[in-house]
Design a protein around this motif. Sequence first.
Motif, PDB file in Angstrom:
ATOM      1  N   GLU A  47      49.362  40.825  41.200  1.00 59.08           N
ATOM      2  CA  GLU A  47      48.876  42.120  40.717  1.00 59.08           C
ATOM      3  C   GLU A  47      47.484  42.023  40.098  1.00 59.08           C
ATOM      4  O   GLU A  47      46.947  43.034  39.621  1.00 59.08           O
ATOM      5  CB  GLU A  47      49.850  42.704  39.687  1.00 59.08           C
ATOM      6  CG  GLU A  47      51.174  43.188  40.265  1.00 59.08           C
ATOM      7  CD  GLU A  47      52.106  42.042  40.644  1.00 59.08           C
ATOM      8  OE1 GLU A  47      51.958  40.955  40.037  1.00 59.08           O
ATOM      9  OE2 GLU A  47      52.953  42.230  41.530  1.00 59.08           O
ATOM     10  N   SER A  48      46.884  40.838  40.075  1.00 63.01           N
ATOM     11  CA  SER A  48      45.558  40.683  39.476  1.00 63.01           C
ATOM     12  C   SER A  48      44.530  41.459  40.285  1.00 63.01           C
ATOM     13  O   SER A  48      44.336  41.202  41.472  1.00 63.01           O
ATOM     14  CB  SER A  48      45.172  39.200  39.410  1.00 63.01           C
ATOM     15  OG  SER A  48      46.069  38.489  38.583  1.00 63.01           O
ATOM     16  N   ASP A  49      43.882  42.426  39.629  1.00 63.89           N
ATOM     17  CA  ASP A  49      42.944  43.309  40.322  1.00 63.89           C
ATOM     18  C   ASP A  49      41.512  42.880  40.047  1.00 63.89           C
ATOM     19  O   ASP A  49      41.249  41.792  39.511  1.00 63.89           O
ATOM     20  CB  ASP A  49      43.169  44.765  39.904  1.00 63.89           C
ATOM     21  CG  ASP A  49      43.105  44.937  38.393  1.00 63.89           C
ATOM     22  OD1 ASP A  49      42.795  43.949  37.688  1.00 63.89           O
ATOM     23  OD2 ASP A  49      43.343  46.061  37.904  1.00 63.89           O
ATOM     24  N   ASN A  50      40.578  43.740  40.425  1.00 63.31           N
ATOM     25  CA  ASN A  50      39.161  43.433  40.232  1.00 63.31           C
ATOM     26  C   ASN A  50      38.810  43.251  38.769  1.00 63.31           C
ATOM     27  O   ASN A  50      37.935  42.428  38.428  1.00 63.31           O
ATOM     28  CB  ASN A  50      38.297  44.538  40.850  1.00 63.31           C
ATOM     29  CG  ASN A  50      38.369  44.545  42.361  1.00 63.31           C
ATOM     30  OD1 ASN A  50      38.629  43.519  42.982  1.00 63.31           O
ATOM     31  ND2 ASN A  50      38.128  45.703  42.964  1.00 63.31           N
ATOM     32  N   TRP A  52      40.692  41.977  36.438  1.00 62.26           N
ATOM     33  CA  TRP A  52      41.131  40.656  36.005  1.00 62.26           C
ATOM     34  C   TRP A  52      40.142  39.589  36.465  1.00 62.26           C
ATOM     35  O   TRP A  52      39.767  38.707  35.696  1.00 62.26           O
ATOM     36  CB  TRP A  52      42.514  40.344  36.575  1.00 62.26           C
ATOM     37  CG  TRP A  52      43.138  39.101  35.988  1.00 62.26           C
ATOM     38  CD1 TRP A  52      43.972  39.033  34.914  1.00 62.26           C
ATOM     39  CD2 TRP A  52      42.935  37.752  36.431  1.00 62.26           C
ATOM     40  NE1 TRP A  52      44.317  37.723  34.665  1.00 62.26           N
ATOM     41  CE2 TRP A  52      43.691  36.914  35.583  1.00 62.26           C
ATOM     42  CE3 TRP A  52      42.195  37.170  37.451  1.00 62.26           C
ATOM     43  CZ2 TRP A  52      43.740  35.530  35.728  1.00 62.26           C
ATOM     44  CZ3 TRP A  52      42.228  35.783  37.602  1.00 62.26           C
ATOM     45  CH2 TRP A  52      42.989  34.986  36.756  1.00 62.26           C
ATOM     46  N   ARG A  89      34.525  38.257  43.466  1.00 60.42           N
ATOM     47  CA  ARG A  89      35.088  38.500  44.789  1.00 60.42           C
ATOM     48  C   ARG A  89      35.243  37.204  45.571  1.00 60.42           C
ATOM     49  O   ARG A  89      36.163  37.090  46.399  1.00 60.42           O
ATOM     50  CB  ARG A  89      34.184  39.473  45.557  1.00 60.42           C
ATOM     51  CG  ARG A  89      34.715  39.883  46.907  1.00 60.42           C
ATOM     52  CD  ARG A  89      36.022  40.643  46.814  1.00 60.42           C
ATOM     53  NE  ARG A  89      36.500  41.064  48.114  1.00 60.42           N
ATOM     54  CZ  ARG A  89      37.689  41.607  48.350  1.00 60.42           C
ATOM     55  NH1 ARG A  89      38.510  41.810  47.332  1.00 60.42           N
ATOM     56  NH2 ARG A  89      38.046  41.951  49.556  1.00 60.42           N
ATOM     57  N   ARG A  92      38.465  35.608  44.392  1.00 59.62           N
ATOM     58  CA  ARG A  92      39.591  36.417  44.870  1.00 59.62           C
ATOM     59  C   ARG A  92      39.804  36.228  46.363  1.00 59.62           C
ATOM     60  O   ARG A  92      40.944  36.231  46.840  1.00 59.62           O
ATOM     61  CB  ARG A  92      39.338  37.894  44.552  1.00 59.62           C
ATOM     62  CG  ARG A  92      40.533  38.785  44.873  1.00 59.62           C
ATOM     63  CD  ARG A  92      40.300  40.220  44.453  1.00 59.62           C
ATOM     64  NE  ARG A  92      41.478  41.031  44.684  1.00 59.62           N
ATOM     65  CZ  ARG A  92      41.575  42.324  44.389  1.00 59.62           C
ATOM     66  NH1 ARG A  92      40.543  42.942  43.839  1.00 59.62           N
ATOM     67  NH2 ARG A  92      42.690  42.988  44.637  1.00 59.62           N
ATOM     68  N   GLU A  96      43.199  35.657  48.736  1.00 62.65           N
ATOM     69  CA  GLU A  96      43.497  36.626  49.783  1.00 62.65           C
ATOM     70  C   GLU A  96      43.549  35.974  51.164  1.00 62.65           C
ATOM     71  O   GLU A  96      44.102  36.545  52.106  1.00 62.65           O
ATOM     72  CB  GLU A  96      42.450  37.740  49.770  1.00 62.65           C
ATOM     73  CG  GLU A  96      42.535  38.641  48.543  1.00 62.65           C
ATOM     74  CD  GLU A  96      41.476  39.724  48.550  1.00 62.65           C
ATOM     75  OE1 GLU A  96      40.515  39.605  49.343  1.00 62.65           O
ATOM     76  OE2 GLU A  96      41.596  40.687  47.769  1.00 62.65           O
TER      77      GLU A  96
END
Length: 298
Positions: A47-50, A52, A89, A92, A96
Amino acid sequence: MPNVMSGQAIPSPMDRPLDHGRHTPYFGQPDYRIYELNKRLQQRTEESDNLWWDAFVTEFFEDDATLTLTFCLEDGPKRYTIGRTLIPRYFRSIFEGGVTDLYFNLKHPKESFHNTTITLDCDQSTMVTHHGKPMFTKVCTEGRLILEFTFDDLMRIKSWHFATRQHRELIPRSVIAMQQDPAMLEQLSKNITRQGLTNFTLNYLRLCVILEPMQELMSRHKAYSLSPRDCLKTTLFQKWQRMVAPPETQRPPSKRRKRKSSTGGAGAGAIGNPTSNGPGPKKKMSPGPQNFSLASQK
């Protein structure tokens, strides 16, 4: 990375009580900062989003930080450098691309102190990633890691440079022993990364080549609410002005405005040229020292 002999987890900066709004300084502990970076990556969830990831980079990277990766692919050597805005990004994109775990191992790092920075140079560093698909795979990317930290109580990274030498992909023996299908064995024999990076991350790095020069346009659009076309026009015009403007050292000296000499009367002529005695309009001359004559210079 320091060993924890007692088995008790070392608290991170976010978990420590603040003292007058500031935490315990990190002076001279760059390897400990890498340990905390690894620990923060362990706290990542699906659930870690931008927000975070931006908080993660803010904790460990300076506002003007750069991250550089160098490696060699089939078509030749590659070098990618991204700025602070694109670093969240990048991390992340690793997860991903199918990675479930990421950490860095440093062996025999060397530290050097400068006036405002601390440099950590580790020639035996390893980036370890765990992949869950198609089978569990542990990828060890070996190379040289050079980090430049700011020499203050936050000790954030100002420059990150990882040069990849080689990588190894490890599959548990039990996984291979269970496979009877030749097609599956053939699939397991193929690498799932290129120099330790997934195709998802490689595509993002290629995209950064386009995104990095556009950061100025994005910042201008956010600050002045201009249309994309107006942002581009303004940016190009300012770059053109900087290109055509001569440097400060080559600029011609500014010319003084000359006072117009009067042509009406001897009095005005005397004011315009006090060293001349003839009537009529006088030629304006630069003022010289008192009692100056050419005869005295012979």
